[in-house]
Design a protein around this motif. Sequence first.
Motif, PDB file in Angstrom:
ATOM      1  N   SER A  70      50.699  46.681  53.457  1.00 38.98           N
ATOM      2  CA  SER A  70      51.786  45.832  53.957  1.00 38.98           C
ATOM      3  C   SER A  70      51.538  44.374  53.601  1.00 38.98           C
ATOM      4  CB  SER A  70      51.927  45.974  55.478  1.00 38.98           C
ATOM      5  OG  SER A  70      52.220  47.308  55.814  1.00 38.98           O
ATOM      6  N   GLU A 112      58.781  50.631  60.295  1.00 35.05           N
ATOM      7  CA  GLU A 112      57.864  50.428  61.425  1.00 35.05           C
ATOM      8  C   GLU A 112      58.658  50.407  62.723  1.00 35.05           C
ATOM      9  OE1 GLU A 112      54.504  50.015  61.291  1.00 35.05           O
ATOM     10  OE2 GLU A 112      54.509  50.334  59.123  1.00 35.05           O
ATOM     11  N   ASP A 130      58.437  49.631  53.036  1.00 37.37           N
ATOM     12  CA  ASP A 130      57.166  49.841  53.736  1.00 37.37           C
ATOM     13  C   ASP A 130      57.389  50.807  54.904  1.00 37.37           C
ATOM     14  OD1 ASP A 130      54.527  49.473  54.419  1.00 37.37           O
ATOM     15  OD2 ASP A 130      54.810  47.508  55.315  1.00 37.37           O
TER      16      ASP A 130
HETATM   17 MG   LIG Z   1      51.251  48.802  56.759  1.00 35.44          MG
END
Ligand SMILES: [Mg+2]
Length: 253
Positions: A36, A60, A122
């Motif tokens: 990240s 996330e 991500d």
């Molecule tokens: Mg990460």
Amino acid sequence: MERVKTGIPGLDDMLGGGYLPQSANLVEGAPGTGKSTLGMQFIYNGIVQYNEPGLIITFEEFPQQYYHDAESFGWDFKKLESQGRLKVIMTSPEVTRHDLESVGGMIETVTAEMGVRRILVDSLSQFERLTTDPMELRSLQYGFINALKREGLTSVLTRESLMLFGQQEDNENSLAFVADSYLLLRYVEIESAIRKAMLVLKLRGSDHAKDIRQFEITPRGLEVKSRFEGHEGIMSGSPRRMSDYFEEAFLKG
Ligand SMILES: [Mg+2]
Ligand SMILES: Nc1ncnc2c1ncn2[C@@H]1O[C@H](COP(=O)(O)OP(=O)(O)OP(=O)(O)O)[C@@H](O)[C@H]1O
């Protein structure tokens, strides 16, 4: 040839100058290796150093944590967003998939409105949630990556690897074929300390560094350091000094 520079100390050199324009770039590593960080730094540098607006898509669950992580490196994402140079989108793979399949979806709209040039996804591992069928997963990921390219975006796609040390697990790895470049982040144990190593496994249509480099996560972000001089077997996770081999060979002989 024109390159999309990451601006990450030492990394552009490894990549023969940077990423290729409109390429999809896989960054794989175990938890906490810095995927990240690398991705956020690519986006941040793109904005402040190269004047290329950026988009971050993250799956996330805790958005505030994401901003907080960026802030700990001195990257004020909130400010860049208010200036219209960055957009961070917290979403789910389901939504993103639908978005890319529909004309004028979120990514397309934001890209056009803000003139986005760089994107971080991500992580791409989250797509594995969408299907248990490997063929379907491959086609989903392939479709997603191609859609990003069609938008003219240069992308960093992170992927989690569960292996902490040692060799690549031999599960489905079609992403490595689909991606234009493949960067591996690894933990290595050297003389009872854990360090981090990176290796460019692939860079389509271009030369790149073939050696394994040390890197560190500093308060300014990721920094690529020197090679692991005098050590063998780095990617096995438990490297040994060359001198150990000589000693062994000598004593045995
Ligand atoms: Mg990460
Ligand atoms: N401000 C900072 N200064 C130095 N090191 C930091 C800082 N912030 C985070 N780190 C280090 O960076 C590492 C986390 O990096 P990052 O979140 O990029 O990893 P990741 O590969 O994305 O992990 P995950 O798989 O959990 O998503 C931590 O292990 C931490 O040691």
